[in-house]
Write an enzyme that holds these catalytic residues in place. Structure first.
Site, PDB file in Angstrom:
ATOM      1  N   HIS A 166       5.082  -1.746  -0.624  1.00 34.41           N
ATOM      2  CA  HIS A 166       6.069  -0.743  -1.067  1.00 34.41           C
ATOM      3  C   HIS A 166       7.199  -0.436  -0.078  1.00 34.41           C
ATOM      4  CE1 HIS A 166       3.227   1.556   1.257  1.00 34.41           C
ATOM      5  NE2 HIS A 166       2.355   1.704   0.268  1.00 34.41           N
ATOM      6  N   GLY A 222       1.416  10.045  -5.136  1.00 39.05           N
ATOM      7  CA  GLY A 222       1.100   8.958  -6.050  1.00 39.05           C
ATOM      8  C   GLY A 222       1.701   9.095  -7.428  1.00 39.05           C
ATOM      9  N   HIS A 248      -4.472   1.363  -7.514  1.00 38.33           N
ATOM     10  CA  HIS A 248      -5.620   2.157  -7.092  1.00 38.33           C
ATOM     11  C   HIS A 248      -6.447   2.453  -8.347  1.00 38.33           C
ATOM     12  CE1 HIS A 248      -4.000   2.907  -3.022  1.00 38.33           C
ATOM     13  NE2 HIS A 248      -2.835   2.817  -3.635  1.00 38.33           N
ATOM     14  N   ASP A 252       1.953   0.110  -7.190  1.00 38.15           N
ATOM     15  CA  ASP A 252       1.292   1.145  -6.392  1.00 38.15           C
ATOM     16  C   ASP A 252       0.736   2.242  -7.312  1.00 38.15           C
ATOM     17  OD1 ASP A 252       0.262   2.612  -4.322  1.00 38.15           O
ATOM     18  OD2 ASP A 252       2.186   3.243  -3.495  1.00 38.15           O
ATOM     19  N   HIS A 295       0.625  -1.033   4.862  1.00 33.10           N
ATOM     20  CA  HIS A 295       1.300   0.202   4.442  1.00 33.10           C
ATOM     21  C   HIS A 295       1.983   0.722   5.708  1.00 33.10           C
ATOM     22  CE1 HIS A 295       1.103   4.494   2.688  1.00 33.10           C
ATOM     23  NE2 HIS A 295       1.499   4.656   3.934  1.00 33.10           N
ATOM     24  N   ARG A 321      -9.525   3.728  -8.163  1.00 36.94           N
ATOM     25  CA  ARG A 321     -10.259   4.976  -7.845  1.00 36.94           C
ATOM     26  C   ARG A 321     -11.776   4.900  -7.974  1.00 36.94           C
ATOM     27  NH1 ARG A 321      -6.081   6.781  -5.088  1.00 36.94           N
ATOM     28  NH2 ARG A 321      -4.413   7.725  -6.296  1.00 36.94           N
ATOM     29  N   ASN A 366      -9.199   2.209  -0.872  1.00 35.05           N
ATOM     30  CA  ASN A 366      -9.392   3.618  -0.499  1.00 35.05           C
ATOM     31  C   ASN A 366     -10.169   4.401  -1.551  1.00 35.05           C
ATOM     32  OD1 ASN A 366      -7.221   3.463  -2.262  1.00 35.05           O
ATOM     33  ND2 ASN A 366      -6.118   5.174  -1.347  1.00 35.05           N
ATOM     34  N   HIS A 410      -0.924  -4.299  -6.374  1.00 31.55           N
ATOM     35  CA  HIS A 410      -1.108  -3.036  -5.645  1.00 31.55           C
ATOM     36  C   HIS A 410      -1.424  -1.909  -6.617  1.00 31.55           C
ATOM     37  CE1 HIS A 410       0.301  -0.465  -1.993  1.00 31.55           C
ATOM     38  NE2 HIS A 410      -0.592   0.181  -2.710  1.00 31.55           N
TER      39      HIS A 410
END
Lengths: 429, 309
Positions: free
Chosen positions: A232, A324, A62, A305, A179, A64, A94, A60
């Site tokens: 999470h 975050g 990100h 995360d 989520h 970006r 995302n 998990h």
């Protein structure tokens, strides 16, 4: 090309064993292990006093890219992963554009090959644009290399769509990562609802906002037979729900992030926006429950995360800051300091939750040190004490609530496919 | 003896001695306001900037008058007319203000924690004139000044705070202040507007407004904002008024001579009837006068002393 890891304490989650032995890597694969393996022609890593474990997997993160390269790129994010001891990461969709189609998934894989130093497994979106209205092309994305599907950060509010997504995912044999957040209960909130939010005058996100959706997704998983992974987990109620569901055989798994077993909402005092994370830092009781869930196996996976943001985005009024925490480079230290040193988890349990279990949830290789496997290996110095300094992060995201914290346990070497990609905190060597 | 910090962000971290000092200092300030020539040279050459990101006439005017009566220069920065609307961050706005040479920044901001953020990035004094639902310390100080002036003490008094506690920075600052000073605080309001865990602050959450008012020495009524109804937090103003509005009948449950207070502006006929607002027990207008005195005291204590404050 030969590499010999000599004299380390080897933790093998598949065999469920810990013993001192050498591991020999030949041409990117694990060739064998044993005592006093011949060093002839091999480069030697002296791992005495260190833990030799399968390459860590963070399911998990990100990264970006594409779209938010000021926060992180695949280049920097995979280097942060390498520093954190991770040989594989699964990145959430995302981005901008959202990874809701095969083209974006393929481009992430391509960029990872071009610029990354660890393995990158894209997670595709459940719904088009992750706006929760219609199914994304899950089958197409799976063929292009997406390993799981999630609308992380944009919870699927429609139970109807979520049920259809699960039916569809079951057909394809892929896992949905949920989520769990009921936006009707959490909307506008920026921290856990409780005494601290009351004192600070910040709008709270009640524990029930998560638990309502955990309940829903357990019920739908049971209904559809789809494999569902709860991202999470942060509340005592969620841990209890997952435990009950598992006990009656529902095919669900769950993860927790290091900040949720380390910090409580007390950390928000002073309005430091690096403590702003979704789900929010919870109460003492929740933190203890999460640890119990880790210990008794209710929670299968530790995942960071990792959610990098720029300094400018975080250095604002608490309500304005994005959610975050930049987590890749503190994960091992937190797991060792908060869970292993305190006896919550044995070293074998901790490593299993960071290797074999996430590999199984995603259906990707890893978690093993058996002969013939790709040589993804992490060597951890469990005794090294260090102080968290985000200025030294390889990640662009310096948004950590752990600045200045003393941790014990640090990855020393990260090996991906037989290649040393990180040693002594240095990447690109 | 003075205040321990360079700023006043809230009453949570303040001592009883500091509160007493501010209230004691406000006494002589109030005498200045009563004079025909309302000006003393105490803060001549000092500058106070009021930065208001939220509409407010009362608090802002009160601070500006307080500064002017002490001969400080004042400048106002309103969010609508400043670069705030051009997307400048609070911290950048703050740096610019500091670069212009202010001695005190008075900040009103819709978000909790803004005053603390500003104070951390500035060397000059910051006074929180209300940040989100966090604190509004000068309002609580003027409330306590008013009560102490009328009742001669704060210790042992029963204070009822009625209304939307969830969104009220005044309620939070009042709770800290009154409990530090030894008063007993009771709260009443729709349960959807009572924040989680507030009883842990040492206050009593009452189920009815009558229970809160019963025997109270002070009835502090908060403004109910129309937008809270639109957010679905309570069914409507009519029901609110029936269940929580302060009428003469309800007020009669309080201790004889109980004070009626309101931080303003009042929704007459909603949280309080006009008879109560304008009645003999109401000290609402005196609160406004005392607000200027308390803010003068605070400015004096923060920047009026030695040069290296």
């Amino acid at each position: 090309m030969k590499l010999l890891i000599k004299g380390g304490t080897v933790i093998d989650p598949v065999a469920g064993k810990i013993n001192k032995k050498d591991i020999l890597i030949v041409d990117g694969r694990i060739s064998g292990s044993g005592h006093n393996l011949s060093r002839s022609g091999a480069e030697v890593l002296d791992a005495k006093g260190k833990l030799v474990v399968p390459g860590l997997i963070d399911m998990h993160v990100h990264l970006r890219e594409p779209g938010f390269e000021a926060k992180e790129t695949i280049f920097t994010g995979t280097r942060a992963a390498a520093r954190g001891g991770f040989t594989s990461v699964a990145c959430m969709p995302n981005t901008n554009p959202v990874a809701d189609n095969a083209a974006v998934v393929s481009s992430v894989i391509k960029r990872a090959h071009e610029t990354g130093v660890v393995r990158v497994y894209p997670i595709g979106a459940i719904s088009r644009g992750s706006i929760g209205e219609e199914l994304a092309e899950i089958g197409d994305m799976k063929e292009s290399g997406a390993v799981a599907f999630s609308d992380d950060g944009m919870p699927v509010m429609s139970s109807g769509l979520m049920r259809r997504a699960m039916q569809y995912a079951r057909m394809l044999g892929v896992t949905l990562i949920s989520h769990c957040e009921d936006k009707n209960l959490s909307s506008g909130g920026s921290m856990h609802e409780g005494l601290v939010s009351t004192i600070l005058g910040l709008k709270g996100i009640p524990a029930s906002a998560e638990e309502v959706m955990v309940s829903r997704d357990i019920i739908l998983a049971e209904d559809t037979g789809c494999r569902v992974h709860i991202a999470h987990v942060s509340t005592a109620g969620s841990v209890r729900l997952v435990r009950q569901a598992k006990s009656r055989g529902v095919g669900i798994t769950a993860e927790v992030s290091p900040h949720h077993f380390t910090l409580t909402d007390e950390a928000v005092m002073g309005y430091g926006a690096c403590t702003k994370v979704n789900p929010p830092l919870r109460s003492d009781r929740d933190l203890e429950a999460v640890k119990e869930g880790l210990a008794d196996g209710t929670i299968d996976v530790i995942a960071t995360d990792h959610a990098p943001h720029t300094v400018e985005e975080k250095d604002v009024e608490y309500d304005l800051a994005p959610f975050g925490i930049s987590g890749l480079e503190t994960a091992v230290g937190l797991v060792w300091t908060e869970l292993v040193a305190t006896g919550v988890l044995t070293p074998l349990q901790a490593i299993t939750k960071m290797t074999l279990n996430p590999a199984r949830v995603l259906g990707i290789p890893g978690g093993t040190l058996e002969a013939g496997a790709d040589a993804d290996i992490t060597i951890i110095d469990p005794e090294l004490s260090w102080e968290v300094d985000p200025k030294l992060f390889a990640s662009k995201g310096r948004n950590t609530p752990f600045t200045g914290r003393l941790l014990k346990g640090l990855p020393w070497v990260t090996i991906v496919g037989g290649r040393v990609v990180m040693k002594d905190c240095k990447v690109d060597i | 003896m003075g205040l321990s910090g360079k700023d006043l962000i809230g009453l949570r971290d303040i001592t009883a001695e500091e509160i007493k000092l501010i209230l004691d200092t406000a006494g002589p300030m109030k005498e200045i306001i009563a004079r025909k020539i309302k000006k003393v040279p105490t803060l001549r050459g000092r500058t106070v900037i009021t930065v208001f990101y939220e509409a407010s006439t009362r608090t802002r005017t009160s601070f500006e008058l307080a500064a002017k009566y002490l001969s400080a220069d004042t400048v106002g920065l309103a969010a609508a007319t400043s670069s705030v609307s051009k997307g400048e961050s609070l911290k950048d706005t703050a740096r610019n203000i500091a670069a212009m040479g202010a001695d005190v920044v008075v900040l009103r901001h819709p978000m909790s924690g803004a005053a603390e953020l500003l104070a951390r990035s500035l060397n000059v004094s910051v006074i929180n004139a209300g940040d989100g639902a966090h604190e509004h310390p000068t309002q609580a100080l003027l409330d306590m000044y008013t009560v102490r002036e009328k009742k001669g003490r704060l210790d042992g008094l029963k204070v009822a705070i009625i209304g939307d506690i969830l969104h009220s920075r005044v309620a939070r600052s009042d709770i800290w202040g009154y409990t530090i000073m030894g008063s007993e605080v009771r709260l009443a309001g729709p349960s959807t507007l009572i924040p989680a865990g507030i009883e842990k602050l040492g206050v009593r959450v009452c189920r009815t407004v009558e229970e809160a008012i019963e025997g109270a020495d002070v009835v502090n009524v908060l403004r109910i904002q129309m937008e809270r109804q639109q957010q679905g937090l309570f069914p409507g103003l009519r029901e609110y008024s029936r269940m929580f509005g302060i009428s003469p009948e309800r007020l009669s449950l309080a201790a004889p001579g109980a004070l009626v207070m309101h931080p303003g502006p009042i929704n007459r006929g909603v949280e309080m009837s006009s008879e109560v607002a304008d009645g003999l027990q109401s000290v609402i207008c005196e609160q406004v006068t005392n607000g200027v005195a308390v803010r003068m005291a605070l400015l004096y204590l923060l920047i009026g002393g030695s040069e290296q404050k």
